[in-house]
Design a protein around this motif. Structure first.
Motif, short mmCIF file in Angstrom:
data_model
loop_
_atom_site.label_atom_id
_atom_site.label_comp_id
_atom_site.label_asym_id
_atom_site.label_seq_id
_atom_site.Cartn_x
_atom_site.Cartn_y
_atom_site.Cartn_z
N ALA A 227 -8.55 54.28 47.87
CA ALA A 227 -9.10 54.50 46.54
C ALA A 227 -10.50 53.93 46.43
CB ALA A 227 -8.20 53.87 45.48
N ASN A 228 -11.34 54.54 45.59
CA ASN A 228 -12.71 54.05 45.43
C ASN A 228 -12.85 53.23 44.15
OD1 ASN A 228 -12.60 56.08 43.53
ND2 ASN A 228 -14.17 57.37 44.48
N GLN A 229 -11.91 52.30 43.97
CA GLN A 229 -11.97 51.34 42.87
C GLN A 229 -11.51 49.99 43.40
OE1 GLN A 229 -9.01 50.37 39.40
NE2 GLN A 229 -10.09 52.25 38.87
N ASP A 230 -12.28 48.93 43.14
CA ASP A 230 -11.90 47.63 43.69
C ASP A 230 -10.81 46.97 42.84
OD1 ASP A 230 -13.44 46.84 41.51
OD2 ASP A 230 -15.15 46.26 42.72
N GLY A 231 -9.99 46.15 43.50
CA GLY A 231 -8.94 45.41 42.82
C GLY A 231 -7.92 46.28 42.14
N SER A 232 -7.69 47.48 42.65
CA SER A 232 -6.81 48.44 41.99
C SER A 232 -5.37 48.35 42.48
CB SER A 232 -7.34 49.86 42.24
OG SER A 232 -6.46 50.82 41.67
N ILE B 253 -12.38 45.44 48.96
CA ILE B 253 -13.77 45.03 49.08
C ILE B 253 -14.51 45.72 47.94
CG2 ILE B 253 -14.55 46.90 50.61
CD1 ILE B 253 -15.50 43.12 50.82
N ASP B 254 -15.72 45.30 47.65
CA ASP B 254 -16.45 45.83 46.50
C ASP B 254 -16.36 47.36 46.44
OD1 ASP B 254 -17.16 43.20 46.56
OD2 ASP B 254 -19.29 43.53 46.22
N GLY B 255 -15.77 47.87 45.35
CA GLY B 255 -15.72 49.30 45.12
C GLY B 255 -14.55 50.03 45.73
N PHE B 256 -13.69 49.35 46.51
CA PHE B 256 -12.62 50.06 47.24
C PHE B 256 -11.33 49.24 47.30
CE2 PHE B 256 -16.65 51.61 48.89
CZ PHE B 256 -16.46 52.99 48.91
N SER B 257 -10.21 49.97 47.29
CA SER B 257 -8.88 49.40 47.55
C SER B 257 -8.16 50.31 48.53
CB SER B 257 -8.06 49.29 46.26
OG SER B 257 -8.68 48.44 45.32
N ALA B 258 -7.37 49.72 49.41
CA ALA B 258 -6.70 50.50 50.44
C ALA B 258 -5.30 49.96 50.69
CB ALA B 258 -7.51 50.47 51.74
N LEU B 259 -4.44 50.81 51.25
CA LEU B 259 -3.10 50.37 51.62
C LEU B 259 -2.57 51.26 52.74
CD1 LEU B 259 -0.77 48.44 50.90
CD2 LEU B 259 0.11 50.19 49.37
N THR B 260 -2.15 50.62 53.83
CA THR B 260 -1.46 51.33 54.92
C THR B 260 -0.05 50.77 55.00
OG1 THR B 260 -2.46 49.75 56.47
CG2 THR B 260 -3.48 51.91 56.31
#
Length: 600
Positions: free
Chosen positions: A357-362, A336-343
């Motif tokens: 992470a606090n970067q989108d599309g990373s 989502i805008d500004g963030f990337s996540a993975l579980t």
């Protein structure tokens, strides 16, 4: 002699135990990992990220890297809150699993049984789609993400109504197509069955028993936290730029949770242990097994020369499933805008990893996952950083080449068919929402509910679209979708075509010109009888501030002022009334503008 034998037996028994303890103390799997992960910040131009590793029922590693506030240099910690995006989906699916176990919901039933008024695009979908289909993305619907992303709404009823106008690209259960609306609908089922908000269900049935006391659902709650991350993007391949939080609004069940790696660790432990946490069954074990089993093939998932040990791509219930170097891997990402996540977790290895992470599309969360997975599973290490940088650069070049190719069709020297003012008005698609086209300076802009786009003339009545942010317009980054305005038979702009869903032909957004305010004094001058071919039409006011038209044999029409002497028929497309004046401003005639001509 007996004492000696007993002593020898004790030594024989204790020796393996001591050796085991020694090995546990000497677990070197993550030695030096801090330095390795720290290096990734620079390579991927990332402000910050956090990672936690769980094994069985313990956190074996948790660490923050970089900054949660890049400008103020505030560090990321294991307790820093991040938006987890679509990692939220497993929480929503779990609630459905709990309710199914309680016999309150049946996965093979139509969602319309629990959501009155829900309709899909056609009868086949209405008759065939089940809750289970929605949980594993096999409804036939593509993403239609612009519908919620560019037209967010807090009204769940409004979002549900849009679904009936969203076109499928395949039959039910034919192909896997990721769709956020289908998880929003699961949240609506949870609310309708329980009588409580989706958020309250998550908090009561999942957050509280897992000790996830800081995890929340809103931007307001994020801003109040003393340890929450801001979100960032990367521009010009190197510049870290702050992004506004994105308010997901009513679609929350698909991706609105904010959490930390510490609290998400409890979530992973629950899944690793068959739905149990600290000895208590949180999620039914039968649902856990179904959720992490293949329900739908997502893609061919073939091994490649570079990654011959990574293959299979299927989807369970809110979890993606693959084989990673001989190990069964279950995971879900979030963006989502500004963030990337993975579980991610490996059920048979009792191992879980969460990266926020606090970067989108990373790609950084996937990179960290691979590095740590190799260490924890004692696999031969690969240079994943090098491989993923090569993949990133290759993808960026392909995108640049595609954009250059797309611009090669431009016809030079063309002009607009109308004045800029004639393109203005409200444009609507019932499956998406309403936006406005306005003139500002010498340009046209599209105004969505939460953002603004600049329309740059491309050729004829076709425009390129650029986001106009608070810091200006990035003219190097056009959206891949162009806007093509269409002229109706009456010569007026009546709609524009926009490829809002890339897998479908361009969608038509119908135009409704802007209604202006005219006071009672201005309206009353239009009142009178107007004769055309022996038929007398009457124009008159009601309640002083509304003008009406009556033609014998037809219903009464309410008129909407579109200009000083131009009116439209409310809720009737393609018809206009234009009054003419003499040189003293006195109304002298009325022109009916219709699809078949102009009649005075």
């Amino acid at each position: 002699m007996k004492k000696l034998i007993v002593l020898l037996l004790i030594v024989c028994i204790l020796a393996p135990l001591n050796a085991q303890r020694s090995r546990e103390k000497a677990d070197t799997r993550l030695d030096g990992i801090d330095v390795r992960l720290q290096e990734l910040l620079k390579d991927w131009n990332t402000a910050g990220f956090a990672v936690a590793v769980v094994e069985k029922d313990k956190i074996v590693y948790a660490r923050g890297f970089g900054y949660r506030d890049y400008e103020e240099k505030l560090p990321v910690t294991p307790n820093t809150l991040f938006a987890i995006g679509s990692c939220t989906k497993a929480f929503t699916a779990s609630l459905i699993g709990i309710m199914a176990d309680e016999k309150k919901v049946e996965l093979t039933e139509s969602p319309a049984k629990y959501i009155p008024g829900l309709r899909f695009f056609n009868r086949e979908m209405d008759n065939m789609i089940t809750i289970s289909d929605m949980m594993c993305h096999r409804t036939g619907l593509p993403r239609h993400d612009y519908s919620w992303y560019l037209f967010p709404s807090p009204s769940k009823d409004e979002l549900i109504e849009r679904i009936r106008y969203q076109e499928p690209t395949a039959g039910v259960r034919q192909v896997y197509q990721y769709n956020n609306f289908m998880f929003f609908l699961q949240g609506a089922i949870v609310e309708n069955v329980s009588g409580e908000k989706w958020e309250d269900n998550v908090r009561e049935r999942l957050f509280t028993p897992l000790g996830m006391t800081r995890s929340n659902f809103t931007i307001e709650a994020m801003k109040k936290s003393d340890d929450a991350s801001l979100g960032y993007t990367v521009e010009d391949d190197s510049r870290i730029v702050l992004r506004d939080y994105y308010q997901i609004e009513g679609l929350g069940a698909a991706g609105t949770i904010n959490s930390s790696v510490t609290e998400m660790s409890a979530w992973l432990m629950t899944w690793i242990n068959g739905g149990k946490y600290e000895g208590k069954q949180i999620i039914p074990s039968s649902f856990v097994q179904s959720a992490i089993s293949s329900q739908m093939v997502a893609s061919p998932g073939l091994p490649t020369a570079e990654n011959s040990e990574v293959f299979i791509a299927t989807y369970g219930y809110a979890w993606m499933i693959s084989s990673y170097r001989g190990h069964y891997r279950v995971q879900h990402g979030g963006n989502i805008d500004g963030f990337s996540a993975l579980t991610v977790f490996y059920p048979t290895d009792s191992l879980g990893i969460v990266v926020l992470a606090n970067q989108d599309g990373s790609s950084l969360p996937s990179l960290v996952r691979n590095i740590i997975s190799d260490r924890m599973l004692r696999l031969p290490e690969k240079d994943w950083n090098k491989l993923m940088i090569e993949e990133r650069d290759k993808a960026a070049k392909a995108q640049k080449d595609a954009m250059a190719k797309a611009r090669s069709d431009r016809k030079e020297g063309t002009s607009l068919s109308h004045s800029r003012d004639e393109y203005t008005g409200s444009y609507n698609h019932p499956g998406y929402g309403t936006l406005k086209v306005v003139v500002s300076g010498d340009s046209l802009f599209m105004k969505f509910p939460t953002r603004r786009m600049w329309l740059k003339h491309y050729h004829y009545d076709v425009f390129e679209v650029f986001e106009a942010g608070k810091d200006g317009i990035d003219t190097t980054a056009a959206l891949p979708n162009r806007v093509n305005f269409r002229t109706g038979n009456n010569g007026e702009i009546e709609s524009f075509m926009f490829a809002a869903e890339p897998t479908l032909k361009a969608l038509e957004f119908r135009r409704k010109p802007e209604v202006i305010d005219l006071d009672a004094k201005a309206l009353v001058r239009f009142a009178g009888d107007y004769e055309l071919a022996g038929i007398v039409a009457k124009v008159y006011t009601k309640n002083e501030n509304t003008l009406y038209l009556f033609v014998p044999g037809q219903p009464e029409y309410e008129l909407e002022p579109l200009g000083p002497v131009l009116f439209g028929l409310k809720n009737v497309e393609g018809f206009r009334l234009e009054f003419t004046e003499d040189d003293k401003g006195v109304i002298k005639s009325l022109i009916f503008i219709q699809p078949n001509g102009r009649f005075e």
